[in-house]
Design an enzyme around this catalytic site. Structure first.
Site, PDB file in Angstrom:
ATOM      1  N   SER A  33       0.779  -1.051  -0.045  1.00  0.00           N
ATOM      2  CA  SER A  33      -0.073   0.063   0.166  1.00  0.00           C
ATOM      3  C   SER A  33       1.115   1.269  -0.146  1.00  0.00           C
ATOM      4  O   SER A  33       2.011   1.318   0.530  1.00  0.00           O
ATOM      5  CB  SER A  33      -0.912  -0.030   1.327  1.00  0.00           C
ATOM      6  N   GLU A  56       6.635  -0.372  -5.370  1.00  0.00           N
ATOM      7  CA  GLU A  56       5.533  -0.538  -6.449  1.00  0.00           C
ATOM      8  C   GLU A  56       4.188  -0.399  -5.350  1.00  0.00           C
ATOM      9  O   GLU A  56       3.932  -1.398  -4.493  1.00  0.00           O
ATOM     10  CB  GLU A  56       5.230  -1.575  -7.400  1.00  0.00           C
ATOM     11  N   CYS A  78      -3.053  -4.688  -8.763  1.00  0.00           N
ATOM     12  CA  CYS A  78      -2.644  -3.280  -8.550  1.00  0.00           C
ATOM     13  C   CYS A  78      -3.289  -2.451  -9.888  1.00  0.00           C
ATOM     14  O   CYS A  78      -3.232  -1.618  -9.830  1.00  0.00           O
ATOM     15  CB  CYS A  78      -1.161  -2.996  -8.259  1.00  0.00           C
TER      16      CYS A  78
END
Length: 540
Positions: free
Chosen positions: A262, A289, A323
């Site tokens: 996150s 990421e 994601c």
């Protein structure tokens, strides 16, 4: 250098195929036992006795494993093991390091394939196809292409010029110290790549797996050990992320972090690293990421059927827990009036249930916390007069954490479900007037803090280029007439910027370059014996 590798072929798991029967048998085998998962420190399995359970999300009453969690002693020992292992790991040399991970790739593509897929299907509730493209194909690709890229560095990064009497060269050194790899639940391939990518170039690593994917991640740790990974190079440490980070930052040899998770967690991690700089030997590399609020923008002149398929697959495969999943869409009114009925009809065909039933397109979300968060967004939208839930909206956590594929049409392009990361099977749609294509591109660019993936659907190249330019910084991976998911190693290196991370592009040389610290070497063949220079001579 030899020719580059090829991407690992994806098996079909069609009825009657050998791989389907083998995978079903392996799932049954794994469900028949409860695995004791240890910490792995310096090659030794450590059973701490402080355990948590790992369950099947689509059947959460079934325990797959007992996980032995690391305490302060194990955390300190893992950091020390990583530090002490690096000298021999570097001395082994690039070719031997690459050979280990190439062997791991070969094992994963053959004798370990069913085991890896089954553990991912059960641990993370993936379908056979989603597990295959993740736990096998992508990870095989990571290992094969990362070793290929690393070998090329020794040629590609050499100095261009060596004047007469001088030999210039560049040593491709690793970072001095160990890398902390904090890995996500949703991709087994990413979880194994985060510690192994730095290891290929000579770093050592502490692997902190997600609490929701320890079972499948341990399978990958065992696989790397079978392939010949020496003790201490990667240390597998289930436990508290905050505590493991603290232990790592107390060690002066902490050299960097490789993170997927996150945005909030990454921000806090960056701040903690900054506060520890005074006690560290080097400035650490920070590679991450993070979140995403990925979009599909449709132009009034676009492929309607292609758009429908992209919305459905992009939003609901693996329950939207990617994601890159498309979770917001901007659709012209004329297009929406044309496709709404067909789109809702197609979503109604989606089947959801146990991952062992290969006819299911969706299974369960990862845990109760995720279930509650996603359900909360749906509940609030159902009570908002400016939102309309046109399909889905139901949920049931009695057996597994199941949430129906849900589509919310929002009157406000800045409504919470249009701009906040939900990480579940929820697609929010804003309908815009056909004449407002330019304006909607601006809204898409500014509505969310994230910039990971996105796509444009348009038939005319002029309209594609308009979106391409307007959304230049809105997505690190941009798709034209396709869903914004499914990046392939060596084809679409993955990563985004803004609140989506450092965009260091996993699956490309750019990521590996972050884990090296080159040394420039000048060898003078005839050292000067006179310290003077011509300019020192007096004028005549």
């Amino acid at each position: 250098m030899s020719d580059h590798p090829d991407n690992e072929p994806i098996l079909s798991y069609a009825p009657g195929s050998a791989e389907r029967a083998e995978l079903q048998a392996e799932m049954d085998r794994q469900m028949s036992e409860v695995v004791e998962i240890p910490c792995v420190i310096n090659g030794e399995e450590i059973f701490t006795g402080n355990t948590m359970t790992q369950v099947i999300p689509h059947k959460h009453g079934h325990v797959l494993a007992n996980v032995h969690l690391a305490g302060p002693q194990e955390m300190e020992a893992a950091c020390q093991a990583a530090v002490e292992a690096q000298a021999n790991w570097i001395e082994m040399g690039l070719e031997e390091r690459c050979a280990i991970f190439e062997k791991a790739a070969d094992l994963l593509a053959t004798t370990w394939r069913a085991k890896a897929n089954a553990s991912t299907m059960l641990n993370q509730s993936k379908t056979a196809f989603q597990a295959e493209i993740d736990a096998v194909c992508e990870l095989v690709d990571f290992w094969r292409f990362n070793t290929y890229y690393a070998r090329n560095f020794h040629d590609d990064l050499q100095p261009l010029i060596s004047p007469d009497g001088v030999q210039n060269s560049t040593e491709i050194r690793p970072l001095e110290g160990f890398v902390l790899a904090i890995t996500p639940f949703n991709f087994t391939s990413i979880a194994a790549n985060l510690p192994s990518a730095p290891a290929i170039v000579g770093c050592t690593a502490i692997w902190k797996p997600s609490r929701n994917s320890i079972h499948s991640n341990y399978v990958m740790m065992q696989l790397m050990m079978e392939a010949g990974l020496p003790p201490g190079v990667i240390n597998f440490l289930p436990g508290s992320g905050a505590d493991i980070t603290s232990a790592a930052l107390q060690n002066p040899h902490f050299a960097g972090v490789h993170f997927t998770g996150s945005t909030e967690t990454f921000n806090g991690l960056w701040e903690r690293i900054a506060g520890s700089l005074g006690s560290l030997m080097s400035y650490p590399r920070i590679v991450g990421e993070t979140g995403g609020k990925d979009f599909i923008v449709a132009h009034p002149n676009c492929d309607h059927r292609g758009l429908i398929v992209a919305l459905l697959r992009g939003s609901f495969e693996f329950q939207g827990q990617k994601c890159s999943a498309s979770s917001r869409a901007y659709i012209p009114r004329s297009v929406w009036e044309s496709i709404e009925g067909e789109f809702v009809e197609e979503i109604g065909k989606i089947t959801m249930g146990d991952a062992r039933d290969f006819t299911n397109f969706m299974t369960a979300v990862i845990d109760q916390r995720s279930f509650d968060k996603i359900s909360g967004y749906i509940s609030r939208a159902s009570e908002d007069p400016d939102c309309r839930i046109i399909c889905g909206g139901g949920s049931d956590d009695s057996v597994g954490w199941f949430i129906e594929p849900t589509v919310i049409v929002c009157e406000d392009p800045n409504y919470e479900s249009m701009i906040e990361e939900i990480f579940g099977p929820v697609l929010s749609i804003y309908i815009y007037e056909d004449s407002e294509f330019i304006e909607i591109l601006q809204i898409c660019d500014h509505a969310s803090p994230y910039a990971l993936t996105g796509s444009i659907f348009a038939n005319e190249e002029e309209d594609i280029q308009t979106a391409f330019k307007a959304l230049r910084f809105t997505a690190g991976n941009f798709y034209i007439n396709d869903k914004p998911t499914g990046a392939v190693v060596a084809q679409q290196p993955f990563g985004g910027a803004r609140a989506s991370g450092t965009n260091d592009k996993a699956g490309s040389p750019l990521n590996l370059l972050r884990w090296i610290s080159p040394r420039s070497v000048k060898r003078t063949l005839s050292p000067p014996h006179d310290w003077g220079y011509p300019f020192l001579q007096p004028d005549e």
